[in-house]
Design an enzyme around this catalytic site. Structure first.
Site, PDB file in Angstrom:
ATOM      1  N   GLU A 200       0.847  -1.153  -0.178  1.00  0.00           N
ATOM      2  CA  GLU A 200      -0.120   0.071  -0.016  1.00  0.00           C
ATOM      3  C   GLU A 200       0.926   1.213   0.021  1.00  0.00           C
ATOM      4  OE1 GLU A 200      -2.326  -0.013   3.188  1.00  0.00           O
ATOM      5  OE2 GLU A 200      -3.930  -1.536   2.729  1.00  0.00           O
ATOM      6  N   HIS A 235       2.070  -0.869  17.807  1.00  0.00           N
ATOM      7  CA  HIS A 235       0.598  -1.564  17.504  1.00  0.00           C
ATOM      8  C   HIS A 235      -0.239  -1.759  18.317  1.00  0.00           C
ATOM      9  CE1 HIS A 235       2.427  -1.068  13.496  1.00  0.00           C
ATOM     10  NE2 HIS A 235       3.486  -1.766  13.817  1.00  0.00           N
ATOM     11  N   ARG A 292     -15.314  -8.863  15.684  1.00  0.00           N
ATOM     12  CA  ARG A 292     -15.351  -9.327  17.032  1.00  0.00           C
ATOM     13  C   ARG A 292     -15.752  -7.893  18.025  1.00  0.00           C
ATOM     14  NH1 ARG A 292      -9.915  -8.180  16.279  1.00  0.00           N
ATOM     15  NH2 ARG A 292      -9.186  -6.378  17.645  1.00  0.00           N
TER      16      ARG A 292
HETATM   17  C1  MV4 Z   1      -0.790   2.000   7.792  1.00  0.00           C
HETATM   18  C2  MV4 Z   1      -0.083   2.980   7.949  1.00  0.00           C
HETATM   19  C3  MV4 Z   1       0.176   4.049   7.070  1.00  0.00           C
HETATM   20  N1  MV4 Z   1      -0.269   3.816   5.736  1.00  0.00           N
HETATM   21  N2  MV4 Z   1      -1.036   1.753   6.327  1.00  0.00           N
HETATM   22  C4  MV4 Z   1      -1.950  -1.152  10.046  1.00  0.00           C
HETATM   23  C5  MV4 Z   1      -1.956  -1.890  11.461  1.00  0.00           C
HETATM   24  C6  MV4 Z   1      -1.962  -1.055  12.613  1.00  0.00           C
HETATM   25  N3  MV4 Z   1      -1.743  -1.596  13.664  1.00  0.00           N
HETATM   26  C7  MV4 Z   1      -1.000  -0.180  11.911  1.00  0.00           C
HETATM   27  N4  MV4 Z   1      -1.206   0.159  10.485  1.00  0.00           N
HETATM   28  C8  MV4 Z   1      -0.670   1.245   9.901  1.00  0.00           C
HETATM   29  N5  MV4 Z   1      -1.001   0.887   8.517  1.00  0.00           N
HETATM   30  C9  MV4 Z   1      -0.792   2.640   5.279  1.00  0.00           C
HETATM   31  N6  MV4 Z   1      -1.084   2.145   4.158  1.00  0.00           N
HETATM   32  C10 MV4 Z   1       0.181   3.154   9.378  1.00  0.00           C
HETATM   33  C11 MV4 Z   1      -0.031   2.174  10.213  1.00  0.00           C
HETATM   34  C12 MV4 Z   1       0.293   2.469  11.589  1.00  0.00           C
HETATM   35  C13 MV4 Z   1       1.537   2.514  11.974  1.00  0.00           C
HETATM   36  C14 MV4 Z   1       2.653   2.015  10.877  1.00  0.00           C
HETATM   37  C15 MV4 Z   1       3.761   1.654  11.272  1.00  0.00           C
HETATM   38  C16 MV4 Z   1       4.262   1.944  12.657  1.00  0.00           C
HETATM   39  C17 MV4 Z   1       3.495   2.444  13.502  1.00  0.00           C
HETATM   40  C18 MV4 Z   1       2.083   2.614  13.257  1.00  0.00           C
HETATM   41  C19 MV4 Z   1       1.130   3.119  14.223  1.00  0.00           C
HETATM   42  C20 MV4 Z   1      -0.183   3.265  13.780  1.00  0.00           C
HETATM   43  C21 MV4 Z   1      -0.617   2.997  12.413  1.00  0.00           C
END
Ligand code: MV4
Length: 504
Positions: A200, A235, A292
Protein backbone atom coordinates in the site's frame (compact mmCIF):
# COMPACT_ATOMS: atom_id res chain seq x y z
CA UNK A 1 -33.73 -17.86 23.08
CA UNK A 2 -30.29 -17.96 24.71
CA UNK A 3 -30.39 -19.31 28.26
CA UNK A 4 -26.83 -20.34 29.01
CA UNK A 5 -23.62 -18.84 27.62
CA UNK A 6 -20.19 -20.43 27.70
CA UNK A 7 -17.59 -17.68 27.75
CA UNK A 8 -14.56 -18.98 25.82
CA UNK A 9 -12.18 -16.44 27.29
CA UNK A 10 -10.51 -15.23 30.49
CA UNK A 11 -9.57 -12.02 32.27
CA UNK A 12 -11.47 -8.76 32.21
CA UNK A 13 -13.46 -9.50 29.05
CA UNK A 14 -14.79 -12.81 30.42
CA UNK A 15 -16.04 -10.99 33.52
CA UNK A 16 -17.42 -8.13 31.38
CA UNK A 17 -19.48 -10.57 29.26
CA UNK A 18 -20.80 -12.45 32.29
CA UNK A 19 -21.97 -9.17 33.85
CA UNK A 20 -24.36 -8.56 30.95
CA UNK A 21 -25.50 -12.19 31.06
CA UNK A 22 -26.32 -11.83 34.75
CA UNK A 23 -28.43 -8.75 34.09
CA UNK A 24 -30.27 -10.62 31.33
CA UNK A 25 -30.96 -13.64 33.57
CA UNK A 26 -28.71 -15.84 31.42
CA UNK A 27 -26.61 -18.52 33.13
CA UNK A 28 -22.83 -18.42 32.60
CA UNK A 29 -20.21 -21.12 32.13
CA UNK A 30 -16.51 -20.37 32.59
CA UNK A 31 -13.63 -22.40 31.19
CA UNK A 32 -10.18 -22.15 32.73
CA UNK A 33 -6.60 -23.33 32.37
CA UNK A 34 -4.22 -24.45 35.15
CA UNK A 35 -2.97 -20.89 35.63
CA UNK A 36 -6.52 -19.54 35.96
CA UNK A 37 -7.90 -21.71 38.74
CA UNK A 38 -8.14 -18.68 41.00
CA UNK A 39 -9.10 -16.17 38.28
CA UNK A 40 -12.07 -13.90 38.80
CA UNK A 41 -14.01 -15.16 35.75
CA UNK A 42 -14.05 -18.62 37.37
CA UNK A 43 -15.46 -17.22 40.60
CA UNK A 44 -18.00 -15.04 38.83
CA UNK A 45 -19.54 -17.72 36.62
CA UNK A 46 -22.39 -20.00 37.64
CA UNK A 47 -20.28 -23.00 36.60
CA UNK A 48 -16.61 -23.45 35.71
CA UNK A 49 -14.77 -26.19 33.88
CA UNK A 50 -11.05 -26.91 33.73
CA UNK A 51 -9.86 -27.25 30.13
CA UNK A 52 -6.16 -27.96 30.42
CA UNK A 53 -2.63 -26.65 30.94
CA UNK A 54 -1.70 -22.97 31.05
CA UNK A 55 -0.48 -22.41 27.47
CA UNK A 56 -3.46 -21.09 25.48
CA UNK A 57 -2.77 -23.56 22.67
CA UNK A 58 -3.74 -26.33 25.13
CA UNK A 59 -6.70 -24.53 26.68
CA UNK A 60 -8.36 -21.33 25.41
CA UNK A 61 -7.44 -22.16 21.80
CA UNK A 62 -8.66 -25.75 21.90
CA UNK A 63 -11.83 -25.94 19.80
CA UNK A 64 -12.43 -29.59 20.85
CA UNK A 65 -12.21 -28.96 24.57
CA UNK A 66 -14.41 -25.88 24.49
CA UNK A 67 -17.15 -27.50 22.42
CA UNK A 68 -17.01 -30.56 24.68
CA UNK A 69 -17.57 -28.38 27.77
CA UNK A 70 -20.39 -26.50 26.04
CA UNK A 71 -22.20 -29.79 25.39
CA UNK A 72 -21.43 -31.20 28.83
CA UNK A 73 -22.69 -28.08 30.61
CA UNK A 74 -25.77 -27.66 28.43
CA UNK A 75 -24.71 -24.22 27.20
CA UNK A 76 -26.76 -23.22 24.16
CA UNK A 77 -24.25 -20.61 23.00
CA UNK A 78 -20.62 -19.49 23.13
CA UNK A 79 -19.30 -15.95 23.45
CA UNK A 80 -15.65 -15.81 22.28
CA UNK A 81 -14.70 -12.36 23.67
CA UNK A 82 -11.67 -10.93 21.86
CA UNK A 83 -8.42 -12.67 20.91
CA UNK A 84 -8.18 -16.49 21.23
CA UNK A 85 -10.87 -18.09 18.98
CA UNK A 86 -12.89 -14.91 18.40
CA UNK A 87 -11.89 -14.48 14.74
CA UNK A 88 -11.45 -18.12 13.79
CA UNK A 89 -14.02 -19.11 11.12
CA UNK A 90 -13.29 -22.81 11.74
CA UNK A 91 -14.52 -22.38 15.33
CA UNK A 92 -17.73 -20.75 14.08
CA UNK A 93 -18.36 -23.72 11.77
CA UNK A 94 -17.66 -26.24 14.54
CA UNK A 95 -20.13 -24.49 16.85
CA UNK A 96 -22.72 -24.65 14.09
CA UNK A 97 -22.17 -28.37 13.56
CA UNK A 98 -22.51 -28.97 17.31
CA UNK A 99 -25.80 -27.06 17.41
CA UNK A 100 -24.34 -24.28 19.52
CA UNK A 101 -25.02 -20.61 18.77
CA UNK A 102 -21.81 -18.66 18.13
CA UNK A 103 -22.33 -15.14 19.47
CA UNK A 104 -20.73 -13.28 16.59
CA UNK A 105 -20.72 -13.04 12.81
CA UNK A 106 -20.95 -15.85 10.26
CA UNK A 107 -17.85 -17.82 9.23
CA UNK A 108 -18.34 -16.32 5.76
CA UNK A 109 -18.04 -12.67 6.85
CA UNK A 110 -15.20 -13.61 9.18
CA UNK A 111 -13.24 -15.35 6.41
CA UNK A 112 -13.58 -12.43 4.01
CA UNK A 113 -12.37 -9.92 6.59
CA UNK A 114 -9.65 -12.25 7.89
CA UNK A 115 -7.81 -12.09 4.59
CA UNK A 116 -6.79 -8.46 4.09
CA UNK A 117 -6.44 -8.79 0.32
CA UNK A 118 -9.93 -10.30 -0.05
CA UNK A 119 -11.29 -7.69 2.37
CA UNK A 120 -9.79 -4.84 0.32
CA UNK A 121 -11.14 -6.33 -2.89
CA UNK A 122 -14.64 -6.74 -1.40
CA UNK A 123 -14.59 -3.12 -0.20
CA UNK A 124 -13.44 -1.81 -3.58
CA UNK A 125 -16.37 -3.62 -5.20
CA UNK A 126 -18.74 -2.09 -2.63
CA UNK A 127 -17.50 1.41 -3.44
CA UNK A 128 -15.64 1.88 -0.16
CA UNK A 129 -12.41 3.92 -0.40
CA UNK A 130 -9.33 1.84 0.43
CA UNK A 131 -5.68 2.93 0.67
CA UNK A 132 -4.15 2.85 -2.83
CA UNK A 133 -2.39 -0.50 -3.12
CA UNK A 134 -1.95 -3.73 -5.03
CA UNK A 135 -5.17 -5.64 -5.66
CA UNK A 136 -3.42 -8.97 -5.40
CA UNK A 137 -0.66 -10.65 -3.43
CA UNK A 138 2.84 -9.75 -4.56
CA UNK A 139 4.46 -12.80 -6.14
CA UNK A 140 7.65 -11.23 -7.39
CA UNK A 141 9.68 -8.08 -7.08
CA UNK A 142 8.59 -6.94 -10.52
CA UNK A 143 4.95 -6.42 -9.51
CA UNK A 144 6.14 -4.62 -6.40
CA UNK A 145 8.34 -2.25 -8.37
CA UNK A 146 5.58 -1.62 -10.91
CA UNK A 147 3.23 -0.45 -8.13
CA UNK A 148 5.97 1.66 -6.53
CA UNK A 149 6.72 3.31 -9.86
CA UNK A 150 3.07 4.41 -10.09
CA UNK A 151 2.70 5.65 -6.50
CA UNK A 152 6.21 6.59 -5.42
CA UNK A 153 7.79 6.13 -1.99
CA UNK A 154 7.10 5.61 0.85
CA UNK A 155 5.10 2.38 0.65
CA UNK A 156 4.16 -0.19 3.27
CA UNK A 157 4.31 -3.97 2.82
CA UNK A 158 1.62 -5.85 4.74
CA UNK A 159 0.81 -9.49 5.39
CA UNK A 160 -2.48 -10.69 3.87
CA UNK A 161 -3.17 -12.76 6.99
CA UNK A 162 -1.94 -9.94 9.22
CA UNK A 163 -3.32 -7.12 11.24
CA UNK A 164 -1.74 -5.69 14.33
CA UNK A 165 1.61 -4.85 12.76
CA UNK A 166 3.14 -8.30 12.22
CA UNK A 167 4.69 -8.74 8.78
CA UNK A 168 4.57 -4.98 8.14
CA UNK A 169 7.51 -3.10 6.62
CA UNK A 170 7.77 0.53 5.58
CA UNK A 171 9.94 1.06 2.49
CA UNK A 172 11.34 4.49 1.73
CA UNK A 173 13.85 3.81 -1.04
CA UNK A 174 14.53 1.59 -4.01
CA UNK A 175 17.59 -0.09 -2.49
CA UNK A 176 15.52 -1.52 0.37
CA UNK A 177 12.69 -3.12 -1.59
CA UNK A 178 14.21 -6.60 -1.89
CA UNK A 179 15.31 -6.95 1.72
CA UNK A 180 12.08 -5.54 3.20
CA UNK A 181 9.95 -7.75 0.97
CA UNK A 182 11.88 -10.78 2.13
CA UNK A 183 11.69 -9.74 5.79
CA UNK A 184 7.93 -9.11 5.66
CA UNK A 185 7.36 -12.46 3.95
CA UNK A 186 9.38 -14.45 6.46
CA UNK A 187 7.77 -12.68 9.43
CA UNK A 188 4.30 -13.34 7.98
CA UNK A 189 5.08 -17.01 7.41
CA UNK A 190 6.36 -17.29 10.94
CA UNK A 191 3.37 -15.56 12.54
CA UNK A 192 0.48 -16.76 10.38
CA UNK A 193 1.78 -19.72 8.38
CA UNK A 194 1.05 -17.71 5.24
CA UNK A 195 3.66 -15.60 3.46
CA UNK A 196 1.28 -13.67 1.16
CA UNK A 197 1.99 -9.95 1.23
CA UNK A 198 0.63 -6.88 -0.58
CA UNK A 199 1.74 -3.28 -0.87
CA UNK A 200 0.00 0.00 0.00
CA UNK A 201 0.96 3.62 -0.30
CA UNK A 202 2.26 4.63 3.14
CA UNK A 203 0.25 7.44 4.76
CA UNK A 204 2.68 9.47 6.82
CA UNK A 205 0.60 11.17 9.52
CA UNK A 206 -2.51 9.05 9.84
CA UNK A 207 -5.24 8.93 12.44
CA UNK A 208 -6.51 5.51 13.37
CA UNK A 209 -10.28 5.88 13.58
CA UNK A 210 -12.78 3.07 13.82
CA UNK A 211 -16.57 2.88 13.63
CA UNK A 212 -18.66 0.55 15.79
CA UNK A 213 -21.26 -1.44 13.88
CA UNK A 214 -24.29 -3.47 14.97
CA UNK A 215 -26.14 -5.62 12.46
CA UNK A 216 -28.99 -8.09 12.91
CA UNK A 217 -29.92 -11.17 10.85
CA UNK A 218 -32.53 -9.20 8.87
CA UNK A 219 -30.26 -6.71 7.12
CA UNK A 220 -30.63 -3.89 9.65
CA UNK A 221 -27.24 -2.24 10.10
CA UNK A 222 -26.44 0.58 12.53
CA UNK A 223 -23.28 2.48 13.32
CA UNK A 224 -22.59 3.70 16.85
CA UNK A 225 -20.11 6.38 15.77
CA UNK A 226 -16.35 6.39 16.04
CA UNK A 227 -13.44 5.81 18.39
CA UNK A 228 -10.15 7.66 18.00
CA UNK A 229 -7.42 5.04 18.55
CA UNK A 230 -4.29 6.91 17.46
CA UNK A 231 -2.43 6.59 20.78
CA UNK A 232 -0.60 3.36 20.06
CA UNK A 233 2.68 1.81 21.10
CA UNK A 234 4.10 -0.89 18.86
CA UNK A 235 0.65 -1.47 17.34
CA UNK A 236 -0.88 -1.78 20.80
CA UNK A 237 -3.57 0.78 21.46
CA UNK A 238 -3.14 2.28 24.91
CA UNK A 239 -5.62 5.18 24.99
CA UNK A 240 -8.87 5.55 23.06
CA UNK A 241 -11.47 8.29 23.08
CA UNK A 242 -14.82 9.16 21.60
CA UNK A 243 -15.85 11.43 19.93
CA UNK A 244 -12.60 11.88 17.96
CA UNK A 245 -11.34 15.47 18.32
CA UNK A 246 -10.14 15.27 14.69
CA UNK A 247 -13.46 14.37 13.03
CA UNK A 248 -15.90 17.06 11.90
CA UNK A 249 -19.67 16.45 12.19
CA UNK A 250 -20.03 16.14 8.39
CA UNK A 251 -17.13 13.70 8.12
CA UNK A 252 -18.59 11.69 11.01
CA UNK A 253 -21.90 11.23 9.21
CA UNK A 254 -20.18 10.39 5.93
CA UNK A 255 -17.80 7.82 7.46
CA UNK A 256 -20.64 6.31 9.52
CA UNK A 257 -22.61 5.69 6.32
CA UNK A 258 -19.54 4.20 4.63
CA UNK A 259 -19.02 1.89 7.62
CA UNK A 260 -22.65 0.73 7.37
CA UNK A 261 -22.19 0.03 3.66
CA UNK A 262 -18.99 -1.91 4.37
CA UNK A 263 -20.79 -4.16 6.89
CA UNK A 264 -23.72 -4.60 4.52
CA UNK A 265 -21.45 -5.72 1.69
CA UNK A 266 -20.52 -8.88 3.63
CA UNK A 267 -24.03 -9.32 5.11
CA UNK A 268 -22.49 -8.80 8.51
CA UNK A 269 -24.26 -9.98 11.69
CA UNK A 270 -23.44 -8.93 15.22
CA UNK A 271 -21.04 -6.32 16.59
CA UNK A 272 -18.09 -5.34 14.41
CA UNK A 273 -15.64 -2.54 13.81
CA UNK A 274 -14.63 -0.81 10.59
CA UNK A 275 -11.11 0.62 10.91
CA UNK A 276 -10.10 3.63 8.86
CA UNK A 277 -6.90 5.52 8.36
CA UNK A 278 -7.57 9.24 8.04
CA UNK A 279 -4.75 11.38 6.64
CA UNK A 280 -3.90 14.95 7.64
CA UNK A 281 -6.20 16.32 4.92
CA UNK A 282 -9.04 14.20 6.32
CA UNK A 283 -9.09 11.74 3.42
CA UNK A 284 -10.33 8.46 4.82
CA UNK A 285 -9.54 4.92 3.76
CA UNK A 286 -10.85 1.52 4.86
CA UNK A 287 -8.05 -0.35 6.63
CA UNK A 288 -9.63 -3.53 7.95
CA UNK A 289 -12.70 -4.87 9.71
CA UNK A 290 -12.54 -6.49 13.12
CA UNK A 291 -15.21 -9.15 13.37
CA UNK A 292 -15.39 -9.23 17.17
CA UNK A 293 -16.17 -7.19 20.27
CA UNK A 294 -13.17 -4.95 20.84
CA UNK A 295 -11.16 -4.11 23.94
CA UNK A 296 -12.16 -0.44 23.66
CA UNK A 297 -15.93 -1.04 23.27
CA UNK A 298 -16.83 0.54 26.66
CA UNK A 299 -16.18 4.14 25.53
CA UNK A 300 -18.83 3.69 22.84
CA UNK A 301 -21.21 2.09 25.35
CA UNK A 302 -20.81 5.06 27.65
CA UNK A 303 -21.30 7.78 25.05
CA UNK A 304 -24.22 6.21 23.15
CA UNK A 305 -25.77 4.45 26.16
CA UNK A 306 -25.97 0.97 24.61
CA UNK A 307 -24.71 -2.29 26.18
CA UNK A 308 -22.90 -3.93 23.25
CA UNK A 309 -22.73 -7.38 24.81
CA UNK A 310 -26.49 -7.41 25.38
CA UNK A 311 -27.02 -6.39 21.76
CA UNK A 312 -24.66 -9.17 20.60
CA UNK A 313 -26.65 -11.73 22.56
CA UNK A 314 -30.01 -10.44 21.33
CA UNK A 315 -28.79 -10.48 17.71
CA UNK A 316 -27.44 -14.04 18.09
CA UNK A 317 -30.84 -15.11 19.54
CA UNK A 318 -32.42 -13.92 16.31
CA UNK A 319 -33.97 -10.72 17.66
CA UNK A 320 -34.41 -7.71 15.42
CA UNK A 321 -32.54 -4.51 16.26
CA UNK A 322 -35.07 -2.18 17.85
CA UNK A 323 -32.74 0.83 17.98
CA UNK A 324 -33.08 3.34 15.14
CA UNK A 325 -30.07 5.14 13.67
CA UNK A 326 -31.67 8.55 14.16
CA UNK A 327 -31.99 7.87 17.90
CA UNK A 328 -28.30 7.08 18.37
CA UNK A 329 -26.45 10.14 19.65
CA UNK A 330 -23.08 10.78 21.23
CA UNK A 331 -23.51 12.38 24.66
CA UNK A 332 -20.46 13.84 26.38
CA UNK A 333 -16.98 12.42 26.04
CA UNK A 334 -15.35 9.13 27.09
CA UNK A 335 -11.68 8.16 27.38
CA UNK A 336 -10.19 4.73 28.05
CA UNK A 337 -6.73 3.94 29.40
CA UNK A 338 -5.47 0.37 29.23
CA UNK A 339 -3.60 -0.64 32.37
CA UNK A 340 -0.84 -3.17 31.68
CA UNK A 341 1.29 -5.22 34.07
CA UNK A 342 4.39 -3.87 32.36
CA UNK A 343 7.40 -1.86 33.46
CA UNK A 344 7.64 1.39 31.46
CA UNK A 345 11.13 1.86 32.98
CA UNK A 346 12.32 -1.41 31.46
CA UNK A 347 11.05 -0.98 27.92
CA UNK A 348 7.56 -2.20 28.88
CA UNK A 349 8.79 -5.62 29.91
CA UNK A 350 5.85 -7.70 31.20
CA UNK A 351 5.69 -7.64 34.99
CA UNK A 352 3.70 -10.65 36.15
CA UNK A 353 3.46 -11.48 39.84
CA UNK A 354 1.46 -11.18 43.01
CA UNK A 355 -0.90 -8.23 43.55
CA UNK A 356 -0.09 -7.04 47.07
CA UNK A 357 -2.52 -4.18 47.14
CA UNK A 358 -5.04 -2.70 44.74
CA UNK A 359 -7.29 0.33 45.07
CA UNK A 360 -9.47 0.88 42.03
CA UNK A 361 -10.59 4.43 41.28
CA UNK A 362 -14.29 5.13 41.79
CA UNK A 363 -16.61 8.09 41.91
CA UNK A 364 -18.62 10.05 39.37
CA UNK A 365 -18.00 9.10 35.75
CA UNK A 366 -15.63 6.18 36.38
CA UNK A 367 -15.82 2.62 35.08
CA UNK A 368 -13.07 0.16 35.83
CA UNK A 369 -13.19 -3.17 33.97
CA UNK A 370 -10.59 -5.42 35.51
CA UNK A 371 -10.16 -8.88 36.96
CA UNK A 372 -7.26 -8.81 39.43
CA UNK A 373 -7.65 -8.70 43.20
CA UNK A 374 -5.39 -8.62 46.27
CA UNK A 375 -3.50 -11.88 46.56
CA UNK A 376 -4.04 -12.71 42.88
CA UNK A 377 -0.98 -13.76 40.94
CA UNK A 378 -0.89 -12.53 37.34
CA UNK A 379 0.12 -15.48 35.15
CA UNK A 380 2.90 -15.08 32.60
CA UNK A 381 1.01 -17.01 29.94
CA UNK A 382 -1.44 -14.39 28.73
CA UNK A 383 -1.84 -10.77 27.70
CA UNK A 384 -0.45 -8.41 30.38
CA UNK A 385 -3.50 -6.08 30.26
CA UNK A 386 -5.01 -6.15 33.74
CA UNK A 387 -7.73 -3.56 33.50
CA UNK A 388 -9.35 -0.79 31.51
CA UNK A 389 -10.12 2.53 33.09
CA UNK A 390 -12.97 4.32 31.34
CA UNK A 391 -14.06 7.81 32.30
CA UNK A 392 -16.94 9.92 31.08
CA UNK A 393 -17.61 13.64 31.43
CA UNK A 394 -19.73 16.32 29.76
CA UNK A 395 -16.86 17.39 27.51
CA UNK A 396 -13.34 16.39 26.47
CA UNK A 397 -11.54 18.76 28.82
CA UNK A 398 -13.43 17.52 31.85
CA UNK A 399 -12.93 13.91 30.75
CA UNK A 400 -9.13 14.35 30.62
CA UNK A 401 -9.08 15.97 34.06
CA UNK A 402 -11.24 13.16 35.38
CA UNK A 403 -8.88 10.57 33.85
CA UNK A 404 -5.93 12.22 35.60
CA UNK A 405 -7.84 12.13 38.87
CA UNK A 406 -8.72 8.46 38.37
CA UNK A 407 -5.12 7.54 37.50
CA UNK A 408 -4.05 9.35 40.66
CA UNK A 409 -6.46 7.25 42.70
CA UNK A 410 -5.37 4.00 41.05
CA UNK A 411 -2.93 2.19 43.35
CA UNK A 412 -1.46 -1.20 42.56
CA UNK A 413 1.53 -2.64 44.42
CA UNK A 414 3.41 -5.90 44.03
CA UNK A 415 3.86 -5.50 40.27
CA UNK A 416 4.89 -2.73 37.88
CA UNK A 417 2.11 -1.07 35.88
CA UNK A 418 1.70 1.54 33.15
CA UNK A 419 -0.36 3.87 35.38
CA UNK A 420 2.22 6.67 35.81
CA UNK A 421 3.13 6.44 32.11
CA UNK A 422 -0.54 6.99 31.22
CA UNK A 423 -0.63 10.03 33.51
CA UNK A 424 2.26 11.50 31.58
CA UNK A 425 0.46 10.95 28.28
CA UNK A 426 -2.43 12.98 29.74
CA UNK A 427 0.07 15.87 30.10
CA UNK A 428 1.28 15.89 26.47
CA UNK A 429 0.24 19.26 24.98
CA UNK A 430 -0.89 17.66 21.67
CA UNK A 431 -3.08 15.26 23.61
CA UNK A 432 -4.63 18.02 25.71
CA UNK A 433 -5.25 20.08 22.55
CA UNK A 434 -6.75 17.05 20.80
CA UNK A 435 -4.23 17.58 18.03
CA UNK A 436 -2.41 14.26 17.64
CA UNK A 437 -1.91 11.38 15.20
CA UNK A 438 -0.44 7.87 15.45
CA UNK A 439 3.05 9.32 16.05
CA UNK A 440 2.15 11.05 19.32
CA UNK A 441 4.17 8.72 21.57
CA UNK A 442 7.27 8.78 19.33
CA UNK A 443 7.07 12.58 19.05
CA UNK A 444 7.02 12.99 22.83
CA UNK A 445 9.58 10.42 23.94
CA UNK A 446 11.40 12.86 26.23
CA UNK A 447 8.23 14.05 27.95
CA UNK A 448 7.28 10.45 28.61
CA UNK A 449 10.61 9.51 30.13
CA UNK A 450 10.94 9.31 33.88
CA UNK A 451 12.49 12.81 34.11
CA UNK A 452 10.22 13.85 36.94
CA UNK A 453 9.49 10.30 37.94
CA UNK A 454 12.44 10.33 40.27
CA UNK A 455 10.53 12.95 42.24
CA UNK A 456 7.33 10.91 42.07
CA UNK A 457 9.13 7.93 43.53
CA UNK A 458 10.71 10.06 46.26
CA UNK A 459 7.39 11.61 47.23
CA UNK A 460 5.74 8.24 47.27
CA UNK A 461 8.58 6.77 49.33
CA UNK A 462 8.42 9.58 51.88
CA UNK A 463 4.69 9.07 52.23
CA UNK A 464 5.16 5.34 52.71
CA UNK A 465 7.95 5.86 55.28
CA UNK A 466 5.81 8.38 57.17
CA UNK A 467 2.87 5.98 57.16
CA UNK A 468 5.12 3.17 58.38
CA UNK A 469 6.55 5.25 61.24
CA UNK A 470 3.04 6.19 62.24
CA UNK A 471 1.97 2.56 62.09
CA UNK A 472 4.85 1.15 64.16
CA UNK A 473 4.42 4.00 66.61
CA UNK A 474 0.79 3.11 67.15
CA UNK A 475 1.63 -0.58 67.47
CA UNK A 476 4.28 0.23 70.08
CA UNK A 477 1.77 2.22 72.04
CA UNK A 478 -0.49 -0.82 72.13
CA UNK A 479 2.28 -3.12 73.37
CA UNK A 480 2.57 -3.53 77.12
CA UNK A 481 5.89 -2.23 78.47
CA UNK A 482 8.51 -4.98 78.26
CA UNK A 483 10.68 -5.20 81.31
CA UNK A 484 14.40 -5.19 80.52
CA UNK A 485 15.76 -7.89 82.81
CA UNK A 486 19.24 -6.34 83.16
CA UNK A 487 18.53 -2.93 84.66
CA UNK A 488 14.80 -2.50 84.85
CA UNK A 489 14.88 0.33 82.30
CA UNK A 490 13.87 0.56 78.71
CA UNK A 491 16.44 -0.93 76.34
CA UNK A 492 16.64 2.47 74.66
CA UNK A 493 18.62 3.57 77.66
CA UNK A 494 21.42 1.17 76.91
CA UNK A 495 22.63 3.11 73.85
CA UNK A 496 25.76 5.26 73.92
CA UNK A 497 24.57 8.84 74.33
CA UNK A 498 22.30 9.77 77.15
CA UNK A 499 18.69 9.98 76.05
CA UNK A 500 15.35 10.12 77.67
CA UNK A 501 13.98 6.68 78.11
CA UNK A 502 10.63 5.99 76.58
CA UNK A 503 8.09 4.53 78.92
CA UNK A 504 4.54 3.85 77.90
C1 MV4 B 1 -0.74 1.90 7.62
C2 MV4 B 1 -0.11 3.08 8.01
C3 MV4 B 1 0.18 4.00 7.03
N1 MV4 B 1 -0.15 3.75 5.74
N2 MV4 B 1 -1.07 1.70 6.33
C4 MV4 B 1 -1.90 -1.03 10.19
C5 MV4 B 1 -2.06 -1.91 11.36
C6 MV4 B 1 -1.93 -1.00 12.49
N3 MV4 B 1 -1.58 -1.66 13.70
C7 MV4 B 1 -0.88 -0.04 12.00
N4 MV4 B 1 -1.15 0.11 10.65
C8 MV4 B 1 -0.77 1.12 9.82
N5 MV4 B 1 -1.07 0.96 8.52
C9 MV4 B 1 -0.76 2.62 5.44
N6 MV4 B 1 -1.07 2.39 4.15
C10 MV4 B 1 0.21 3.27 9.34
C11 MV4 B 1 -0.11 2.30 10.26
C12 MV4 B 1 0.31 2.56 11.60
C13 MV4 B 1 1.66 2.38 11.95
C14 MV4 B 1 2.60 1.91 11.05
C15 MV4 B 1 3.93 1.73 11.42
C16 MV4 B 1 4.34 2.05 12.72
C17 MV4 B 1 3.43 2.49 13.64
C18 MV4 B 1 2.07 2.67 13.27
C19 MV4 B 1 1.16 3.14 14.21
C20 MV4 B 1 -0.15 3.29 13.83
C21 MV4 B 1 -0.57 3.00 12.53
Amino acid sequence: MIKKVLVANRGEIAVRIMRSCREMGIRTVAVFSDADRTSLHVRYADEAYHIGPSPSSDSYLSIEKIIRVAKQSGADSIHPGYGFLSENPEFVKRCGRAGIIFIGPTAHAMSIMGDKITARDTMINAGIPVVPGTKEAIHNEKTALKFIQETGFPVIIKAAAGGGGKGMRIVTERSNVTAKLRAARSEALNAFGDDSVYIEKYLEFPHHIEFQILADKYGNVLHLYERECSVQRRHQKIIEETPSPFITPELRERMGQIAVNAARSVRYEGAGTIEFLVDKDRNYYFLEMNTRLQVEHPITERVVGIDLVKEQIKIASGEKLTIKQKNIRQTGHAVECRIYAEDPERNFLPSPGLIKHITNPTGLGIRCDGYVYEGYEIPIHYDPMISKLIVWAENRNEAIKRMKRALYEYKITGIKTSITFLSRVMDIPEFIEGNYNTHILDNNRDLLKSRDQRCDILCEDIAIIAAYIDYTDKLNKLKPFRQDRSNGNSHWKGYGRKRNSVRI
